[in-house]
Structures are given as structure tokens and as C-alpha cells.
Scaffold this active site. Structure first.
Site, PDB file in Angstrom:
ATOM      1  N   ASN A   1      45.301  36.164  29.756  1.00  0.00           N
ATOM      2  CA  ASN A   1      44.324  36.572  30.771  1.00  0.00           C
ATOM      3  C   ASN A   1      44.867  37.855  31.403  1.00  0.00           C
ATOM      4  O   ASN A   1      45.828  37.821  32.159  1.00  0.00           O
ATOM      5  CB  ASN A   1      44.185  35.455  31.820  1.00  0.00           C
ATOM      6  CG  ASN A   1      43.329  35.877  32.998  1.00  0.00           C
ATOM      7  OD1 ASN A   1      42.633  36.895  32.944  1.00  0.00           O
ATOM      8  ND2 ASN A   1      43.380  35.107  34.072  1.00  0.00           N
TER       9      ASN A   1
ATOM     10  N   LYS B   1      43.478  39.836  33.525  1.00  0.00           N
ATOM     11  CA  LYS B   1      43.031  40.122  34.906  1.00  0.00           C
ATOM     12  C   LYS B   1      42.598  41.590  35.024  1.00  0.00           C
ATOM     13  O   LYS B   1      42.058  42.139  34.071  1.00  0.00           O
ATOM     14  CB  LYS B   1      44.127  39.743  35.900  1.00  0.00           C
ATOM     15  CG  LYS B   1      44.656  38.323  35.637  1.00  0.00           C
ATOM     16  CD  LYS B   1      45.503  37.747  36.712  1.00  0.00           C
ATOM     17  CE  LYS B   1      45.936  36.344  36.310  1.00  0.00           C
ATOM     18  NZ  LYS B   1      46.616  35.626  37.352  1.00  0.00           N
TER      19      LYS B   1
ATOM     20  N   HIS C   1      38.070  30.506  37.303  1.00  0.00           N
ATOM     21  CA  HIS C   1      39.490  30.793  37.529  1.00  0.00           C
ATOM     22  C   HIS C   1      39.766  30.704  39.031  1.00  0.00           C
ATOM     23  O   HIS C   1      38.925  31.066  39.844  1.00  0.00           O
ATOM     24  CB  HIS C   1      39.827  32.193  37.004  1.00  0.00           C
ATOM     25  CG  HIS C   1      41.296  32.470  37.033  1.00  0.00           C
ATOM     26  ND1 HIS C   1      41.946  32.835  38.189  1.00  0.00           N
ATOM     27  CD2 HIS C   1      42.241  32.413  36.064  1.00  0.00           C
ATOM     28  CE1 HIS C   1      43.238  33.000  37.921  1.00  0.00           C
ATOM     29  NE2 HIS C   1      43.440  32.748  36.640  1.00  0.00           N
TER      30      HIS C   1
ATOM     31  N   GLU D   1      41.374  32.469  41.032  1.00  0.00           N
ATOM     32  CA  GLU D   1      41.199  33.725  41.782  1.00  0.00           C
ATOM     33  C   GLU D   1      39.726  33.957  42.093  1.00  0.00           C
ATOM     34  O   GLU D   1      39.378  34.466  43.155  1.00  0.00           O
ATOM     35  CB  GLU D   1      41.815  34.894  40.994  1.00  0.00           C
ATOM     36  CG  GLU D   1      43.338  34.866  41.078  1.00  0.00           C
ATOM     37  CD  GLU D   1      44.056  35.465  39.883  1.00  0.00           C
ATOM     38  OE1 GLU D   1      43.436  36.203  39.099  1.00  0.00           O
ATOM     39  OE2 GLU D   1      45.256  35.175  39.727  1.00  0.00           O
TER      40      GLU D   1
ATOM     41  N   GLU E   1      45.070  24.797  35.551  1.00  0.00           N
ATOM     42  CA  GLU E   1      45.916  25.806  36.174  1.00  0.00           C
ATOM     43  C   GLU E   1      46.151  25.440  37.638  1.00  0.00           C
ATOM     44  O   GLU E   1      45.326  25.767  38.509  1.00  0.00           O
ATOM     45  CB  GLU E   1      45.248  27.180  36.109  1.00  0.00           C
ATOM     46  CG  GLU E   1      45.024  27.679  34.697  1.00  0.00           C
ATOM     47  CD  GLU E   1      44.959  29.206  34.654  1.00  0.00           C
ATOM     48  OE1 GLU E   1      45.782  29.811  33.971  1.00  0.00           O
ATOM     49  OE2 GLU E   1      44.086  29.776  35.333  1.00  0.00           O
TER      50      GLU E   1
ATOM     51  N   GLY F   1      50.812  32.946  39.122  1.00  0.00           N
ATOM     52  CA  GLY F   1      51.352  34.205  39.632  1.00  0.00           C
ATOM     53  C   GLY F   1      52.499  34.026  40.611  1.00  0.00           C
ATOM     54  O   GLY F   1      52.862  34.958  41.314  1.00  0.00           O
TER      55      GLY F   1
ATOM     56  N   SER G   1      52.254  30.634  35.556  1.00  0.00           N
ATOM     57  CA  SER G   1      53.635  31.097  35.382  1.00  0.00           C
ATOM     58  C   SER G   1      54.261  30.692  34.040  1.00  0.00           C
ATOM     59  O   SER G   1      55.450  30.368  33.971  1.00  0.00           O
ATOM     60  CB  SER G   1      54.513  30.640  36.547  1.00  0.00           C
ATOM     61  OG  SER G   1      54.063  31.246  37.748  1.00  0.00           O
TER      62      SER G   1
ATOM     63  N   GLY H   1      48.980  34.572  32.140  1.00  0.00           N
ATOM     64  CA  GLY H   1      48.643  35.770  32.907  1.00  0.00           C
ATOM     65  C   GLY H   1      49.688  36.853  32.699  1.00  0.00           C
ATOM     66  O   GLY H   1      49.683  37.561  31.699  1.00  0.00           O
TER      67      GLY H   1
HETATM   68  P1  PGA Z   1      50.216  33.667  35.479  1.00  0.00           P
HETATM   69  O1  PGA Z   1      48.615  33.624  35.522  1.00  0.00           O
HETATM   70  O2  PGA Z   1      50.638  33.315  34.091  1.00  0.00           O
HETATM   71  O3  PGA Z   1      50.573  35.076  35.844  1.00  0.00           O
HETATM   72  O4  PGA Z   1      50.703  32.674  36.488  1.00  0.00           O
HETATM   73  C1  PGA Z   1      47.887  32.623  34.858  1.00  0.00           C
HETATM   74  C2  PGA Z   1      46.422  32.792  35.073  1.00  0.00           C
HETATM   75  O5  PGA Z   1      46.026  33.275  36.143  1.00  0.00           O
HETATM   76  O6  PGA Z   1      45.606  32.461  34.198  1.00  0.00           O
END
Ligand code: PGA
Length: 262
Positions: free
Chosen positions: A12, A14, A97, A99, A167, A173, A213, A234
Site C-alpha cells: 500500500n 499511500k 483503510h 486512515e 490491520e 505506521g 508495521s 505500507g
Molecule cells: P505500515 O502500513 O506497514 O506502514 O504499518 C500498513 C498499512 O497502512 O496498510
């Protein structure tokens, strides 16, 4: 029961990467894809969709979007409809997601309408679910997951092809991934919930990804779990080195040209 579902490695991106950066990444990764025994997906920005789809042609790589609107068309300045994603050739779309839920106030009913629209447009929806830190602390993880699944999938038929991504919000993140045990526990719960909703056959087939993460250091621990069918990555999907290291965990067993086997 043996896990016969394919391994899935999804990135992903972003709001990162220009067209040139995106295509150059794909060309580099494309060289190792023939040795990888997994379905590989990249969720790219809207502007990079078409060039990425063209670059990834003939590769074992599916290109998709990170969001879409629930309306078929209309006066929704700045939004993208499912048929536009279909038009450009997007093969999947991330929906719900955390976010989007948090920063753009998307709720389960809105996400549900998008899931239905994506299915109508024959675009694979990847429905993201997950609890916040407070919800976990309060012992509400299962309640939250159950609500997000039931409401997010309202009206979806059991024959539909869709993926779920677990998630946990506190792991996204933050560099603080869930443990493999926590992920497995949540995935098994999600599968049981889907079994209650759609029956055993659907539940055994549905793909459930873990995200939050994921790094080259912990990816393998998740992939070993029975109900973890793949990863949604991510930050570690932004660099070819770290993404390639995670892909290498799914190297196929077929001897390739460099094999030392006679
Ligand atoms: P991350 O993000 O691996 O940076 O934690 C995962 C995601 O938002 O899908």
C-alpha cells in the site's frame, strides 16, 4: 486444516511516488517476480494507475487503487467511481483503510456501499478492518471486528470474491506490529465470523491479510500462521530492497536457471 489459500503479498503505497518512481520500482521488482510463488499486489495512487498497469503487463503483479467513492457517477468533485477504476484496468481496491476511517471520517455504511459498488464493477475489494488501541485495551476487539465485518459486508453474497485485511490501528505506521499470535487470534475470529455469515466453504476460501508495521524481520512470523494468508505492507513496500526481502520469503521451489541442482 491445511491452508490451501495462495500467499498474497500486497503493498500500500499511500500518498507516495510519482509516476516515474512508481514505474521504476515495478521494473526492478519485476525481475524477481518470476521466482515468487505468491500473488503480488500494489495499491498505487490514482495518477500512477495507468502507467503502473502498463508497466506491470505480463508480470505476476496486480495493480489497484487505495480508495473510491460509493456513487456510480455525479457531482462529487475530486472523487473517483468504480467504473473509472474499471475503465483504467485496476484489479482491486482497498476499502475502509483505517486512515480513511479516521482522517476522512468514513463509516461502515459508507464503506459497505463502496464494497457493493466494487463488486458490481468486478473489482476485487480488500476490506480493511481493525481495532484501535483503546478498543483492544477495553476488550472490545472482537466486537469491533464483528461490527466492521457485518456492516461492511451487508448485502454481499457468499459467492463474492473479496479479501479482508486485518490491520490493528495501533500497529499501522507505528513500528509496533502485532505479534504473530495476536494476528492469528484475530484472523481466526474473522474467519469464524465469516463462516457464520456465509458458511464453511466461503470461510475456508476467503483470503485474510495482516497489515501493520510488517517488515522484512517480522513478515515470516505472520506468514507461518494458519489463518494469515498474506500481508498488506505500507512503509516496507516503498523501497525495493525491503519489499524484495519480503517477497523472497515466498520463493518458489522450482529450480531456476541458476540452481545448483543437476
Ligand atoms: P505500515 O502500513 O506497514 O506502514 O504499518 C500498513 C498499512 O497502512 O496498510
Amino acid at each position: 486444516m491445511e491452508n490451501l489459500r495462495p500467499s498474497i503479498i500486497a503493498g500500500n503505497w499511500k500518498m507516495y511516488k510519482t509516476i516515474e518512481e512508481a514505474c521504476s520500482f515495478i521494473k526492478t521488482i519485476g525481475e524477481i517476480l518470476p521466482t515468487i510463488d505468491a500473488e503480488v499486489l500494489l495499491a498505487v495512487s490514482f495518477t500512477a494507475l495507468k502507467p503502473c498497469i502498463e508497466t506491470a503487463e505480463k508480470m505476476n503483479l496486480k495493480i489497484g487503487a487505495q480508495n473510491m467513492n460509493d456513487a456510480t457517477e455525479g457531482a462529487f468533485t475530486g472523487e473517483i467511481a468504480a467504473r473509472m477504476l474499471q475503465d483504467v484496468g485496476a484489479q482491486f481496491v482497498l476499502l475502509g483503510h483505517s486512515e480513511r476511517r479516521k482522517l476522512f471520517h468514513e463509516d461502515d455504511t459508507f464503506i459497505n456501499r463502496k464494497v457493493l459498488r466494487a463488486l458490481e464493477a468486478h473489482i476485487l475489494p480488500i476490506l480493511c478492518v481493525g481495532e484501535t488501541f483503546e478498543e483492544r485495551e477495553d476488550g472490545k476487539t472482537e466486537e469491533v471486528l464483528s461490527r466492521q465485518l457485518q456492516e461492511g459486508l451487508n448485502g454481499v453474497e457468499g459467492v463474492s470474491k473479496l479479501y479482508i485485511a486485518y490491520e490493528p490501528v495501533w500497529a499501522i505506521g507505528t513500528g509496533r506490529a502485532a505479534t504473530a499470535e495476536i494476528a492469528e487470534e484475530a484472523h481466526a475470529f474473522i474467519r469464524r465470523t465469516l463462516q457464520e455469515l456465509y458458511g464453511e466453504e466461503f470461510a475456508q476460501k476467503v483470503v485474510i491479510l495482516y497489515g501493520g508495521s510488517v517488515s522484512p524481520d517480522n513478515a515470516d512470523s505472520f506468514l507461518k500462521e494458519e489463518d494469515v494468508d498474506g500481508l498488506l505492507i505500507g512503509s516496507a513496500s516503498l523501497k525495493t530492497e525491503s519489499f524484495a526481502k519480503i517477497l523472497a520469503l515466498c520463493k518458489n521451489s522450482e529450480p531456476n536457471v541458476e540452481s545448483e541442482e543437476p
